[in-house]
Scaffold this motif. Structure first.
Motif: not given
Length: 194
Positions: A135-153
């Protein structure tokens, strides 16, 4: 040489900027709905080609680059979450597991009738993640347009135990090493373009 990235993705734009060559971004016009019984590699190959072709029709003298990406978790294709709730759900489902990502790349130069389409795989082994971490990660980075829900970079790198693939850019959304080889084979060496 005029180069077009058939995408409005900020991540893909940032990756292509690493080549230090001028290019413009043009939004492709295509339906991204998967076909019945279409595998992940088949889907990204088809969509990357459709994206590139839709833009290449408008710009026949340009080199056009199209790309698409999906993940596969437990045999199911996962794409962009679009909502915070779906992103949290995707990361809960991925926790402690390996997700296979497939990135399609299509490069078209209509004027010389050249087209190359490839699919690059990449494996991501997720750490076992707590609800609070997700939950902390999603709120901080909002990876909503990224397949898999993360920004690896970015901060998303903290979610993983291991990454397996030839080029980290592939996981971000554009296989740069392969793109470089394709462009060179088509006569457009990024090191020699200005």
């Amino acid at each position: 040489m005029n180069i077009i990235l058939a995408s409005t993705s900020v991540s893909r734009k940032k990756i292509l900027e690493k080549f230090l060559i001028p290019f413009e971004c043009v939004a492709p016009n295509c339906d991204e709905t998967p076909l019945m019984n279409e595998s992940a590699p088949e889907l990204v190959l088809r969509l990357s080609q459709i994206k590139a072709q839709s833009v290449a029709q408008q710009y026949p003298h340009h080199l056009v680059i199209g790309s698409d990406q999906v993940g596969v978790l437990d045999g199911q294709i996962i794409g962009k979450p679009h909502t915070i709730e779906k992103a949290i759900e995707q990361l809960h489902n991925s926790s402690g597991k390996t997700v296979d990502f497939y990135t399609g790349l299509c490069v078209i130069h209509r004027h010389s009738q050249q087209i190359t389409t490839i699919c690059e795989p990449f494996k991501v082994k997720f750490r076992t993640l707590s609800c609070a971490e997700i939950e902390s990660y999603v709120v901080k980075e909002l990876p909503l347009q990224c397949a898999g829900s993360f920004k690896c970079d970015e901060l998303g790198i903290t979610l993983f135990d291991k990454l397996e693939g030839d080029d980290i850019n592939t996981l971000v959304g554009l296989p740069l090493i392969k793109l470089n080889k394709i462009m060179i084979n088509m006569g457009f060496n990024p090191l020699l373009l200005s």
